[in-house]
Motif scaffolding. Structure first.
Motif, PDB file in Angstrom:
ATOM      1  N   ASN A 126       1.811  -1.085   0.263  1.00 11.10           N
ATOM      2  CA  ASN A 126      -0.172  -0.576  -0.010  1.00 11.10           C
ATOM      3  C   ASN A 126       0.810   1.541  -0.007  1.00 11.10           C
ATOM      4  O   ASN A 126       1.215   2.629  -0.874  1.00 11.10           O
ATOM      5  CB  ASN A 126      -0.792  -0.106   1.383  1.00 11.10           C
ATOM      6  N   MET A 127       1.768   1.065   1.225  1.00 12.11           N
ATOM      7  CA  MET A 127       3.453   2.778   0.608  1.00 12.11           C
ATOM      8  C   MET A 127       3.275   2.567  -0.501  1.00 12.11           C
ATOM      9  O   MET A 127       3.171   3.625  -0.785  1.00 12.11           O
ATOM     10  CB  MET A 127       4.032   2.422   2.274  1.00 12.11           C
ATOM     11  N   PHE A 128       3.807   1.746  -0.966  1.00 14.16           N
ATOM     12  CA  PHE A 128       4.255   1.951  -2.488  1.00 14.16           C
ATOM     13  C   PHE A 128       3.151   2.063  -3.524  1.00 14.16           C
ATOM     14  O   PHE A 128       3.827   3.643  -4.372  1.00 14.16           O
ATOM     15  CB  PHE A 128       3.839   0.159  -3.236  1.00 14.16           C
ATOM     16  N   VAL A 129       1.851   1.602  -3.448  1.00 19.32           N
ATOM     17  CA  VAL A 129       1.022   2.261  -5.269  1.00 19.32           C
ATOM     18  C   VAL A 129       0.810   3.814  -4.473  1.00 19.32           C
ATOM     19  O   VAL A 129       0.383   4.648  -5.158  1.00 19.32           O
ATOM     20  CB  VAL A 129      -0.314   1.889  -4.204  1.00 19.32           C
ATOM     21  N   GLU A 130       0.532   4.120  -2.761  1.00 20.84           N
ATOM     22  CA  GLU A 130       0.718   5.611  -2.742  1.00 20.84           C
ATOM     23  C   GLU A 130       2.292   6.378  -3.011  1.00 20.84           C
ATOM     24  O   GLU A 130       1.941   7.508  -4.383  1.00 20.84           O
ATOM     25  CB  GLU A 130       0.976   5.519  -1.099  1.00 20.84           C
ATOM     26  N   GLU A 131       3.115   5.919  -3.296  1.00 18.47           N
ATOM     27  CA  GLU A 131       4.086   6.652  -3.739  1.00 18.47           C
ATOM     28  C   GLU A 131       4.437   6.278  -5.392  1.00 18.47           C
ATOM     29  O   GLU A 131       4.376   7.316  -6.078  1.00 18.47           O
ATOM     30  CB  GLU A 131       5.887   5.913  -3.402  1.00 18.47           C
ATOM     31  N   PHE A 132       3.649   4.947  -5.703  1.00 20.98           N
ATOM     32  CA  PHE A 132       4.123   5.623  -7.567  1.00 20.98           C
ATOM     33  C   PHE A 132       2.789   6.699  -7.409  1.00 20.98           C
ATOM     34  O   PHE A 132       3.065   7.329  -8.911  1.00 20.98           O
ATOM     35  CB  PHE A 132       3.095   4.289  -8.025  1.00 20.98           C
ATOM     36  N   ARG A 133       1.883   6.402  -7.111  1.00 18.23           N
ATOM     37  CA  ARG A 133       0.771   7.839  -7.715  1.00 18.23           C
ATOM     38  C   ARG A 133       1.290   9.025  -7.563  1.00 18.23           C
ATOM     39  O   ARG A 133       0.916  10.180  -8.793  1.00 18.23           O
ATOM     40  CB  ARG A 133      -0.438   7.651  -6.826  1.00 18.23           C
ATOM     41  N   LYS A 134       2.065   8.836  -6.610  1.00 13.82           N
ATOM     42  CA  LYS A 134       3.251  10.738  -6.687  1.00 13.82           C
ATOM     43  C   LYS A 134       3.385  11.042  -7.498  1.00 13.82           C
ATOM     44  O   LYS A 134       3.776  12.075  -8.588  1.00 13.82           O
ATOM     45  CB  LYS A 134       4.005  10.639  -5.351  1.00 13.82           C
ATOM     46  N   ASN A 135       3.713   9.889  -8.637  1.00 13.57           N
ATOM     47  CA  ASN A 135       4.875   9.814  -9.976  1.00 13.57           C
ATOM     48  C   ASN A 135       4.139   9.121 -10.488  1.00 13.57           C
ATOM     49  O   ASN A 135       5.651   8.175 -10.849  1.00 13.57           O
ATOM     50  CB  ASN A 135       6.068  10.005  -8.854  1.00 13.57           C
ATOM     51  N   PRO A 136       3.743   8.704 -10.942  1.00 14.38           N
ATOM     52  CA  PRO A 136       2.974   7.799 -12.019  1.00 14.38           C
ATOM     53  C   PRO A 136       3.544   7.635 -13.314  1.00 14.38           C
ATOM     54  O   PRO A 136       3.540   6.644 -14.221  1.00 14.38           O
ATOM     55  CB  PRO A 136       1.450   7.966 -12.738  1.00 14.38           C
ATOM     56  N   ASN A 137       5.083   8.726 -13.651  1.00 17.46           N
ATOM     57  CA  ASN A 137       5.685   8.478 -15.064  1.00 17.46           C
ATOM     58  C   ASN A 137       7.266   7.472 -14.691  1.00 17.46           C
ATOM     59  O   ASN A 137       7.462   7.833 -14.936  1.00 17.46           O
ATOM     60  CB  ASN A 137       6.188   9.520 -15.606  1.00 17.46           C
ATOM     61  N   SER A 138       6.717   7.710 -12.960  1.00 17.84           N
ATOM     62  CA  SER A 138       8.195   6.760 -12.761  1.00 17.84           C
ATOM     63  C   SER A 138       8.687   5.044 -13.525  1.00 17.84           C
ATOM     64  O   SER A 138       7.425   4.985 -13.570  1.00 17.84           O
ATOM     65  CB  SER A 138       8.145   7.009 -11.690  1.00 17.84           C
ATOM     66  N   THR A 139       9.697   4.451 -13.330  1.00 12.26           N
ATOM     67  CA  THR A 139       9.762   3.185 -13.526  1.00 12.26           C
ATOM     68  C   THR A 139      10.508   2.446 -12.837  1.00 12.26           C
ATOM     69  O   THR A 139      11.511   3.246 -11.420  1.00 12.26           O
ATOM     70  CB  THR A 139      10.921   2.808 -15.348  1.00 12.26           C
ATOM     71  N   LEU A 159       1.418  -0.138 -12.360  1.00 14.02           N
ATOM     72  CA  LEU A 159       0.493  -0.901 -11.437  1.00 14.02           C
ATOM     73  C   LEU A 159      -0.422  -1.957 -11.707  1.00 14.02           C
ATOM     74  O   LEU A 159      -0.614  -3.259 -11.366  1.00 14.02           O
ATOM     75  CB  LEU A 159      -0.519   0.242 -10.655  1.00 14.02           C
ATOM     76  N   SER A 160      -0.616  -2.140 -12.973  1.00 15.50           N
ATOM     77  CA  SER A 160      -1.768  -3.422 -13.518  1.00 15.50           C
ATOM     78  C   SER A 160      -0.136  -4.498 -13.602  1.00 15.50           C
ATOM     79  O   SER A 160      -0.666  -5.786 -13.544  1.00 15.50           O
ATOM     80  CB  SER A 160      -1.817  -2.768 -14.831  1.00 15.50           C
ATOM     81  N   GLN A 161       0.954  -4.186 -13.581  1.00 16.71           N
ATOM     82  CA  GLN A 161       2.443  -4.731 -14.162  1.00 16.71           C
ATOM     83  C   GLN A 161       2.205  -5.483 -12.431  1.00 16.71           C
ATOM     84  O   GLN A 161       2.741  -6.286 -11.949  1.00 16.71           O
ATOM     85  CB  GLN A 161       3.226  -4.191 -14.569  1.00 16.71           C
ATOM     86  N   ILE A 162       2.250  -4.906 -11.372  1.00 19.42           N
ATOM     87  CA  ILE A 162       2.384  -5.159 -10.557  1.00 19.42           C
ATOM     88  C   ILE A 162       0.955  -6.273  -9.473  1.00 19.42           C
ATOM     89  O   ILE A 162       1.239  -7.288  -9.039  1.00 19.42           O
ATOM     90  CB  ILE A 162       2.396  -4.182  -9.068  1.00 19.42           C
ATOM     91  N   LYS A 163       0.026  -5.662 -10.255  1.00 18.10           N
ATOM     92  CA  LYS A 163      -0.682  -6.641 -10.734  1.00 18.10           C
ATOM     93  C   LYS A 163      -1.025  -7.605 -10.420  1.00 18.10           C
ATOM     94  O   LYS A 163      -1.566  -9.265 -10.261  1.00 18.10           O
ATOM     95  CB  LYS A 163      -2.700  -5.872 -10.850  1.00 18.10           C
ATOM     96  N   LYS A 164      -0.706  -7.679 -11.744  1.00 18.18           N
ATOM     97  CA  LYS A 164      -0.079  -9.314 -12.661  1.00 18.18           C
ATOM     98  C   LYS A 164       0.543  -9.870 -11.596  1.00 18.18           C
ATOM     99  O   LYS A 164       1.005 -11.100 -11.647  1.00 18.18           O
ATOM    100  CB  LYS A 164       0.446  -9.201 -13.663  1.00 18.18           C
TER     101      LYS A 164
END
Length: 386
Positions: A126-139, A159-164
């Motif tokens: 959940n913490m990762f998702v929060e961080e990812f959404r702050k900068n959605p263009n990051s790799t 995020l879909s790749q993580i879900k997969k």
């Protein structure tokens, strides 16, 4: 008479069959023993260390025995534990009000910002998702905690790749799995310093002979490992590990791999290149930062490490420099490869082991753990005190 002469010789054992080790033992006139006999010096694999120091085993080393790993070296060499210890170290320094823990106006550490933003999966999802959404263009780069040589690593930017990945690996809702399935996910350094258009990382060797007090030495003859394919941050190439991962275990399968130099450059060459392109002052500052960062990482793990006087460790530090000449600590290896991909490699690793043995077993004598180990300047070889 012969027996008397023999008894003064170091008896060695190893379960790592590498010529750079065996040639060094032979050169000293040491005597090969087996693990079940009396021995003085054991160059062990990490698995053997686990067995020797396991609670069930209760093996006690005597004062004339030394081994090449600390019992819980994984506090620094497992990707998740290294990050956990660095995070804890920062918090402790913050509590103490140490100037080392200073932060800038964005809440980023000024001095201790030397590891990329990292989370453990599945625990910190959940913490990762929060961080990812702050900068959605990051790799981001995902790595299994317990593997080496680039195995199981992949890059994601959705995020879909993580879900997969979580569906493929875990079944519904991240069912907790045994510890070995833990991954770390780190912000990918997508603007690395390039030379000839290619990404590279640095491998430094660091010898630690005591955790508390910390005694560590840096080997001057490190090297850079280059990718075989030119770097591009383009999303189309995210799956191409010849672009992104510098591990020789991966690059040697590339079409453009050159077995003569093995895609490697000496650190001395890198220094010359940087001095001529960026200037001496900037280059010196970069190397000072690298040495400082190594010491801080060792300090971070020190409080939880078992400081056993029978142990020393030669760590392999992997560092990436970004385009702004900022160094990042990527990981620390407990058993840096002693295999040689080139002739230069073999000479360098032979010398590395030779200089290591000169410090941990001075004069080739039978070890005595009661004596304090402070090698003379001459004994350091290519090592410098950190």
């Amino acid at each position: 008479m012969l027996q008397e002469i023999m008894t003064g010789k170091v008896k060695w054992v190893t379960d790592i069959d590498k010529s750079v080790l065996l040639n060094n033992f032979e050169k000293r006139g040491w005597i090969e023993a087996s693990a079940s006999e009396d021995w003085n010096f054991y160059w062990m694999s990490v698995q053997t260390v686990r067995n020797v120091f396991s609670v069930e085993n209760g093996y006690r080393l005597s004062d004339d025995q030394i081994v090449n790993h600390f019992p819980n070296h994984s506090e620094l060499t497992r990707k998740d534990l290294m990050i956990k210890n660095i995070k804890r170290y920062r918090k402790e320094l913050e509590k103490e009000g140490s100037p080392l823990a200073e932060k800038d106006e964005n809440g980023k550490y000024v001095h201790l910002d030397f590891v990329p933003v990292t989370f453990m999966l599945p625990a910190d999802y959940n913490m990762f998702v929060e961080e990812f959404r702050k900068n959605p263009n990051s790799t981001w780069i995902m790595k299994p905690c317990g593997k080496a040589q680039g195995k199981g690593i992949f890059l994601i930017n959705k995020l879909s790749q993580i879900k997969k990945w979580s569906r493929d690996n875990k079944g519904p809702n991240f069912v907790t799995t045994p510890c070995k399935e833990t991954y770390v996910i780190s912000l990918y350094i997508d603007s690395p310093l390039l030379i000839g258009g290619k990404k590279f990382d640095l491998r430094f060797y660091v010898l630690v002979t005591s955790i508390r007090p910390l005694k560590c030495y840096m080997y001057k003859l490190g090297f850079c490992r280059f990718c075989t394919v030119k770097y591009t941050p383009s999303n189309n190439e995210l799956d191409n590990m010849f672009v992104h991962l510098t591990n020789v275990a991966i690059q040697k399968h590339g079409d453009d791999y050159n077995p003569i130099h093995g895609g490697k450059w000496s650190v001395a060459n890198l220094k010359l290149h940087l001095e001529s392109t960026r200037g001496k002052t900037v280059t010196d500052r970069l190397f000072d930062e690298i040495y400082w960062m190594i010491v801080q990482s060792l300090r971070a793990a020190a409080p939880v490490m078992i400081n056993d006087k029978h142990c020393f460790e030669c760590y392999g530090y992997d560092i990436i420099i970004d385009s702004k000449l900022k160094p990042w600590l990527i990981e620390v290896n407990a058993s840096p490869s002693l295999a040689s991909s080139t002739a230069n490699d073999r000479i360098m690793k032979y010398n590395l082991i030779n200089d290591t043995l000169n410090i941990v077993a001075p004069n080739g004598d039978i070890p005595d753990c009661k004596l304090s180990k402070n090698p003379s300047k001459e004994a350091l070889g290519n090592y410098v005190i950190l």
